[in-house]
Design a protein around this motif. Structure first.
Motif, PDB file in Angstrom:
ATOM      1  N   ALA A  31       0.836  -1.201   0.000  1.00 21.04           N
ATOM      2  CA  ALA A  31       0.000   0.000   0.000  1.00 21.04           C
ATOM      3  C   ALA A  31       0.869   1.248   0.000  1.00 21.04           C
ATOM      4  N   HIS A  34       2.683   1.499  -3.561  1.00 20.38           N
ATOM      5  CA  HIS A  34       1.907   1.597  -4.803  1.00 20.38           C
ATOM      6  C   HIS A  34       0.683   2.503  -4.738  1.00 20.38           C
ATOM      7  N   GLU A  35       0.299   2.960  -3.556  1.00 16.57           N
ATOM      8  CA  GLU A  35      -0.945   3.717  -3.429  1.00 16.57           C
ATOM      9  C   GLU A  35      -0.690   5.112  -2.878  1.00 16.57           C
ATOM     10  N   PHE A  38      -3.060   6.207  -0.086  1.00 19.85           N
ATOM     11  CA  PHE A  38      -2.735   5.634   1.215  1.00 19.85           C
ATOM     12  C   PHE A  38      -1.600   6.417   1.875  1.00 19.85           C
ATOM     13  N   GLU A  76      -9.425   2.542   2.788  1.00 22.36           N
ATOM     14  CA  GLU A  76      -8.497   2.731   1.665  1.00 22.36           C
ATOM     15  C   GLU A  76      -7.788   1.427   1.315  1.00 22.36           C
ATOM     16  N   LEU A  77      -7.360   0.665   2.322  1.00 24.27           N
ATOM     17  CA  LEU A  77      -6.714  -0.624   2.057  1.00 24.27           C
ATOM     18  C   LEU A  77      -7.668  -1.579   1.343  1.00 24.27           C
ATOM     19  N   ASN A  79     -10.282  -0.749  -0.494  1.00 22.36           N
ATOM     20  CA  ASN A  79     -10.500  -0.238  -1.847  1.00 22.36           C
ATOM     21  C   ASN A  79      -9.310  -0.553  -2.747  1.00 22.36           C
ATOM     22  N   SER A  80      -8.113  -0.401  -2.229  1.00 21.81           N
ATOM     23  CA  SER A  80      -6.913  -0.707  -3.017  1.00 21.81           C
ATOM     24  C   SER A  80      -6.847  -2.188  -3.359  1.00 21.81           C
ATOM     25  N   GLU A  83      -9.333  -2.817  -6.150  1.00 21.86           N
ATOM     26  CA  GLU A  83      -8.824  -2.308  -7.425  1.00 21.86           C
ATOM     27  C   GLU A  83      -7.720  -3.207  -7.981  1.00 21.86           C
ATOM     28  N   ALA A  84      -6.822  -3.685  -7.117  1.00 27.64           N
ATOM     29  CA  ALA A  84      -5.753  -4.578  -7.577  1.00 27.64           C
ATOM     30  C   ALA A  84      -6.333  -5.871  -8.121  1.00 27.64           C
ATOM     31  N   LYS A 101     -15.153  -0.557  -8.778  1.00 30.43           N
ATOM     32  CA  LYS A 101     -14.162   0.461  -8.427  1.00 30.43           C
ATOM     33  C   LYS A 101     -14.829   1.738  -7.930  1.00 30.43           C
ATOM     34  N   SER A 105     -14.477   3.512  -4.271  1.00 29.64           N
ATOM     35  CA  SER A 105     -14.138   4.929  -4.147  1.00 29.64           C
ATOM     36  C   SER A 105     -15.174   5.662  -3.308  1.00 29.64           C
TER      37      SER A 105
END
Length: 132
Positions: A31, A34-35, A38, A76-77, A79-80, A83-84, A101, A105
């Motif tokens: 996270a 790459h985010e 985050f 957020e984690l 959601n990430s 998305e991944a 997605k 969000s």
């Protein structure tokens, strides 16, 4: 119906606990690497946590302020992760993946609104009714 056991599932015990901690650390690292969202939210947590402790009039108030910050990171984690996972399925536009997605969000946005309103209410109460 046939049930297949995942080779990635542990059987239990201390090995399971060790693996869970290792996977969690890998998740935090991913996270952070790459985010961007985050990283930004984590920076706010680092800045606002001492402020929450300083301005709080009670342990409960401090936990509420810090808890809303942690809640934003949790959403957020998730959601990430969504998305991944969606991006491993396809990078091309698909209406259901786009919806997933967008829903993720929206969840992040709601957590940020909840956090902001909570902070504004508590900080506002301190400004309007200072401790004498």
């Amino acid at each position: 119906m046939t049930h297949h056991n995942s080779p990635y599932k542990s059987k239990g015990g201390f090995g399971r606990l060790f693996n869970a901690l290792r996977y969690s650390a890998q998740g935090f690292k991913a996270a952070f690497q790459h985010e961007a969202a985050f990283r930004q939210e984590l920076l706010l947590v680092v800045i606002l946590t001492p402020l929450a402790i300083w301005i709080s009039r009670s342990m409960g108030e401090a936990l509420l302020l810090i808890g809303t910050l942690v809640f934003v990171l949790i959403v957020e984690l998730l959601n990430s992760a969504l998305e991944a996972l969606a991006d491993t399925i396809t990078l091309e536009h698909h209406p259901l993946i786009g919806r997933a997605k967008d829903l993720g969000s929206a969840a992040v946005m709601l957590s940020i609104i909840f956090c902001t309103v909570t902070w504004l209410c508590i900080v506002g109460a301190h400004i309007l009714v200072p401790v004498i």
